[in-house]
Motif scaffolding. Structure first.
Motif, PDB file in Angstrom:
ATOM      1  N   VAL A   1      48.729  58.059  40.648  1.00  0.00           N
ATOM      2  CA  VAL A   1      47.447  58.580  41.109  1.00  0.00           C
ATOM      3  C   VAL A   1      46.422  58.474  39.979  1.00  0.00           C
ATOM      4  CG1 VAL A   1      46.273  60.692  41.803  1.00  0.00           C
ATOM      5  CG2 VAL A   1      48.451  60.108  42.814  1.00  0.00           C
ATOM      6  N   GLY A   2      45.249  57.967  40.304  1.00  0.00           N
ATOM      7  CA  GLY A   2      44.203  57.820  39.293  1.00  0.00           C
ATOM      8  C   GLY A   2      44.341  56.569  38.470  1.00  0.00           C
ATOM      9  N   ASN A   3      45.307  55.731  38.803  1.00  0.00           N
ATOM     10  CA  ASN A   3      45.488  54.508  38.026  1.00  0.00           C
ATOM     11  C   ASN A   3      44.476  53.451  38.463  1.00  0.00           C
ATOM     12  OD1 ASN A   3      47.352  54.238  35.941  1.00  0.00           O
ATOM     13  ND2 ASN A   3      48.254  52.464  36.951  1.00  0.00           N
ATOM     14  N   ARG A   4      44.035  52.666  37.501  1.00  0.00           N
ATOM     15  CA  ARG A   4      43.052  51.645  37.851  1.00  0.00           C
ATOM     16  C   ARG A   4      43.725  50.415  38.436  1.00  0.00           C
ATOM     17  NH1 ARG A   4      39.229  50.766  33.322  1.00  0.00           N
ATOM     18  NH2 ARG A   4      38.148  52.449  34.344  1.00  0.00           N
ATOM     19  N   ALA A   5      44.776  49.949  37.801  1.00  0.00           N
ATOM     20  CA  ALA A   5      45.401  48.708  38.252  1.00  0.00           C
ATOM     21  C   ALA A   5      46.649  49.009  39.063  1.00  0.00           C
ATOM     22  CB  ALA A   5      45.740  47.839  37.060  1.00  0.00           C
ATOM     23  N   LEU A   6      46.877  48.213  40.057  1.00  0.00           N
ATOM     24  CA  LEU A   6      48.085  48.339  40.869  1.00  0.00           C
ATOM     25  C   LEU A   6      49.105  47.281  40.480  1.00  0.00           C
ATOM     26  CD1 LEU A   6      49.522  49.491  43.460  1.00  0.00           C
ATOM     27  CD2 LEU A   6      48.421  47.637  44.676  1.00  0.00           C
ATOM     28  N   VAL A   7      48.621  46.108  40.193  1.00  0.00           N
ATOM     29  CA  VAL A   7      49.531  45.025  39.846  1.00  0.00           C
ATOM     30  C   VAL A   7      48.861  44.118  38.820  1.00  0.00           C
ATOM     31  CG1 VAL A   7      48.724  43.683  41.824  1.00  0.00           C
ATOM     32  CG2 VAL A   7      50.867  43.088  40.764  1.00  0.00           C
ATOM     33  N   LYS A   8      49.644  43.637  37.904  1.00  0.00           N
ATOM     34  CA  LYS A   8      49.181  42.619  36.962  1.00  0.00           C
ATOM     35  C   LYS A   8      50.237  41.516  36.937  1.00  0.00           C
ATOM     36  CE  LYS A   8      47.791  41.707  32.225  1.00  0.00           C
ATOM     37  NZ  LYS A   8      46.636  40.909  32.641  1.00  0.00           N
ATOM     38  N   THR A   9      49.838  40.344  37.342  1.00  0.00           N
ATOM     39  CA  THR A   9      50.802  39.256  37.438  1.00  0.00           C
ATOM     40  C   THR A   9      51.029  38.634  36.068  1.00  0.00           C
ATOM     41  OG1 THR A   9      49.038  37.718  37.940  1.00  0.00           O
ATOM     42  CG2 THR A   9      50.142  38.738  39.784  1.00  0.00           C
ATOM     43  N   ARG A  10      52.214  38.175  35.848  1.00  0.00           N
ATOM     44  CA  ARG A  10      52.552  37.503  34.597  1.00  0.00           C
ATOM     45  C   ARG A  10      52.748  36.008  34.811  1.00  0.00           C
ATOM     46  NH1 ARG A  10      54.341  40.286  30.199  1.00  0.00           N
ATOM     47  NH2 ARG A  10      53.953  42.507  30.307  1.00  0.00           N
ATOM     48  N   SER A  11      53.284  35.631  35.943  1.00  0.00           N
ATOM     49  CA  SER A  11      53.444  34.209  36.237  1.00  0.00           C
ATOM     50  C   SER A  11      53.507  34.039  37.750  1.00  0.00           C
ATOM     51  CB  SER A  11      54.714  33.658  35.580  1.00  0.00           C
ATOM     52  OG  SER A  11      55.849  34.272  36.148  1.00  0.00           O
ATOM     53  N   GLY A  12      53.232  32.841  38.193  1.00  0.00           N
ATOM     54  CA  GLY A  12      53.334  32.542  39.611  1.00  0.00           C
ATOM     55  C   GLY A  12      52.221  33.165  40.435  1.00  0.00           C
ATOM     56  N   ARG A  13      52.410  33.176  41.707  1.00  0.00           N
ATOM     57  CA  ARG A  13      51.416  33.705  42.633  1.00  0.00           C
ATOM     58  C   ARG A  13      51.998  34.878  43.414  1.00  0.00           C
ATOM     59  NH1 ARG A  13      48.202  28.772  45.526  1.00  0.00           N
ATOM     60  NH2 ARG A  13      47.414  27.772  43.650  1.00  0.00           N
ATOM     61  N   TRP A  14      51.154  35.863  43.647  1.00  0.00           N
ATOM     62  CA  TRP A  14      51.562  37.020  44.426  1.00  0.00           C
ATOM     63  C   TRP A  14      50.621  37.185  45.602  1.00  0.00           C
ATOM     64  CZ3 TRP A  14      55.431  40.802  43.581  1.00  0.00           C
ATOM     65  CH2 TRP A  14      56.204  40.583  42.440  1.00  0.00           C
TER      66      TRP A  14
ATOM     67  N   MET B   1      45.225  36.850  47.100  1.00  0.00           N
ATOM     68  CA  MET B   1      46.225  36.118  46.319  1.00  0.00           C
ATOM     69  C   MET B   1      45.874  36.263  44.841  1.00  0.00           C
ATOM     70  SD  MET B   1      48.850  33.963  46.546  1.00  0.00           S
ATOM     71  CE  MET B   1      48.799  32.928  47.996  1.00  0.00           C
ATOM     72  N   LEU B   2      46.869  36.606  44.042  1.00  0.00           N
ATOM     73  CA  LEU B   2      46.648  36.730  42.604  1.00  0.00           C
ATOM     74  C   LEU B   2      47.375  35.613  41.875  1.00  0.00           C
ATOM     75  CD1 LEU B   2      46.929  40.506  41.681  1.00  0.00           C
ATOM     76  CD2 LEU B   2      44.890  39.123  41.938  1.00  0.00           C
ATOM     77  N   LEU B   3      46.695  35.054  40.881  1.00  0.00           N
ATOM     78  CA  LEU B   3      47.325  34.050  40.032  1.00  0.00           C
ATOM     79  C   LEU B   3      47.854  34.724  38.776  1.00  0.00           C
ATOM     80  CD1 LEU B   3      44.623  31.278  40.428  1.00  0.00           C
ATOM     81  CD2 LEU B   3      46.690  31.618  41.770  1.00  0.00           C
ATOM     82  N   ALA B   4      48.480  33.932  37.931  1.00  0.00           N
ATOM     83  CA  ALA B   4      49.078  34.475  36.711  1.00  0.00           C
ATOM     84  C   ALA B   4      47.998  35.084  35.823  1.00  0.00           C
ATOM     85  CB  ALA B   4      49.812  33.374  35.970  1.00  0.00           C
ATOM     86  N   GLY B   5      48.280  36.286  35.303  1.00  0.00           N
ATOM     87  CA  GLY B   5      47.358  36.948  34.394  1.00  0.00           C
ATOM     88  C   GLY B   5      46.297  37.780  35.077  1.00  0.00           C
TER      89      GLY B   5
END
Lengths: 182, 280
Positions: free
Chosen positions: B168-181, B202-206
């Motif tokens: 709760v109160g977090n800014r980011a939910l996901v941060k990708t390191r590689s590949g696509r999500w 769609m999120l790319l790496a980084g």
């Protein structure tokens, strides 16, 4: 003009007297519900799981969580024992009033978080010492807590989020981007 | 001569089939009551192996009746329906049927609702109630589909790595390191026009996004300290106003300040110089 000058001196005198009286006043610690106990949580995972579903977090639960974070376990039995243990460690001040069933406020949680993380703070914290107001501002600045008032209550999930960030901050000295607050 | 050559060629082509026939009787003569052979093997349950455990961690086998929480141990093999919760300074690494892995950080609760295989593709469904995990899929081990569901959005992946955090109160939910999500979020019924809609991105790496699925560029601007030149601080609404209309510039077009958080692998780019400052 002379009357204005006199009034300014009177106000300054009253202000100084108030500050002196407030500074010299020695308030003592009071504890409501000193014998209150908590459910026998089987370690910190069970405690965190239970607290996560609570709409508000009582001071009794909040102090247990801080003890588990700092000492890896809560060896105390009653609420008074928890308060004494945290006061001895300097995480809680000795001149506050405590209530086992009262919901913890954001200001109090920020104060405990800053003390547990050994936060030095900014200019105001150095001048006036750690207070709930400036500890909350410092906790927001560090990304430990999100926005909100000093006297606002803390939900279980909010409390969990603060403890998570505090746990990482104590271990690594910094917060990763994925844990930063809004 | 030509006829004999054609006859020899036909015999040569039929010969191997005739030689294989005795070795594969089931294929040649299936039993009349047996079901038709499937093109793919039936879906099967897979198991998760606990690679390492540090700190307090417990698991609950939800497939069993009246199951109780048990301490999690290294080397343990778990079924496809377990719930795992961790305490302070904990870290658990799970290997999901050699196709992927999940690292559960401290103060987290995660459920594995399904871990199975359909054909060659391994499938894993993970639910994250709170905390932080790092999910990784190994595409070189075979096709796999991992889906992580949080209280605000669902993330699915077929060969990448990402940090996923729900607090709760977090800014980011996901941060990708590689590949696509792929990330999808079911919109609530607060507005009648959008009830039942699903927002996807769609999120790319980084790249990273938050629970509102804001664009990575917008989220990156939010990560900068905009309070540096305002000694009284600014409210979240004002901060959003600056990001929306000022492209992250500060008061008086001042140079960028410091980061609020630890530097990332890809530092934010400077704002374009052809835009006007928000607060001249």
């Amino acid at each position: 003009m002379k009357r204005m000058h006199t009034m300014q001196w009177m106000l300054a005198g009253l202000l100084a007297a108030g500050l002196l009286a407030g500074g010299c006043q020695s308030s003592t610690m009071s504890i409501e519900g000193p014998g209150r106990t908590l459910p026998d949580d089987d370690g910190s995972p069970a405690f965190l799981d239970r607290v996560s579903s609570e709409p508000t977090v009582s001071e009794n639960d909040a102090f247990r969580g801080l003890l588990m974070l700092v000492e890896n376990e809560d060896a105390t039995e009653t609420f008074e024992d928890r308060v004494r243990a945290l006061v001895d460690q300097g995480i809680l001040p000795a001149d506050w009033s405590y209530d086992a069933d009262r919901p913890i406020t954001r200001g109090r949680l920020a104060y405990m978080a800053c003390q547990a993380a050994d936060v030095d703070g900014g200019v105001m914290m150095h001048l006036v010492g750690p207070t709930r107001r400036y500890c909350l501002r410092e906790a927001r600045y560090l990304g430990l807590m999100s926005d909100g008032g000093t006297y606002g209550q803390v939900t279980g999930m909010e409390y969990l989020a603060v403890l998570t960030r505090l746990d990482v901050l104590r271990q690594t000295g910094q917060l990763p981007e994925i844990l930063s607050t809004e | 001569m030509i006829r004999s050559l054609i006859l020899l060629a036909m015999l040569a082509s039929v010969g191997p089939l005739a030689a294989q026939a005795p070795d594969t009787p089931a294929e040649a003569d299936p039993a009349p009551d047996s079901p038709a052979p499937a093109t793919r093997p039936a879906s099967g349950e897979l198991s998760a192996k606990v690679v390492s455990v540090a700190g307090p961690a417990q698991y609950l086998d939800t497939a069993k009746d009246n199951a109780e929480w048990q301490p999690l141990r290294q080397g343990q093999v778990l079924g496809g329906q377990v719930v795992i919760r961790t305490g302070f300074q904990a870290r658990v690494e799970l290997l999901l049927a050699d196709r992927g892995s999940v690292v559960i950080e401290g103060v987290a609760k995660m459920g594995l609702s399904r871990l199975g295989k359909i054909g060659d593709q391994a499938q894993a469904e993970i639910g994250l109630k709170y905390g932080r995990i790092r999910a990784k899929v190994r595409p070189e081990a075979g096709p796999s589909d991992m889906e992580v569901t949080t209280p605000v959005a669902t993330l699915s992946v077929r060969g990448s790595e990402a940090d996923i955090c729900y607090l709760v109160g977090n800014r980011a939910l996901v941060k990708t390191r590689s590949g696509r999500w792929r990330i999808s979020k079911r919109l609530g019924a607060r507005r009648e026009q959008t009830a039942g809609w699903v927002r996807r991105m769609m999120l790319l790496a980084g790249q990273s996004t938050d629970s509102k699925l804001q664009s990575p560029e917008r989220l990156r601007l939010l990560l900068w300290d905009t309070e540096l030149f305002d000694k009284f601080g600014i409210t979240p609404v004002e901060r959003m106003q600056m990001v929306s209309n000022g492209q992250g510039r500060r008061y008086g077009n001042a140079p960028p300040g410091r980061l609020l958080i630890a530097p990332t692998t890809d530092p934010p780019a400077d704002p374009p110089s052809n835009r006007q400052p928000a607060h001249p």
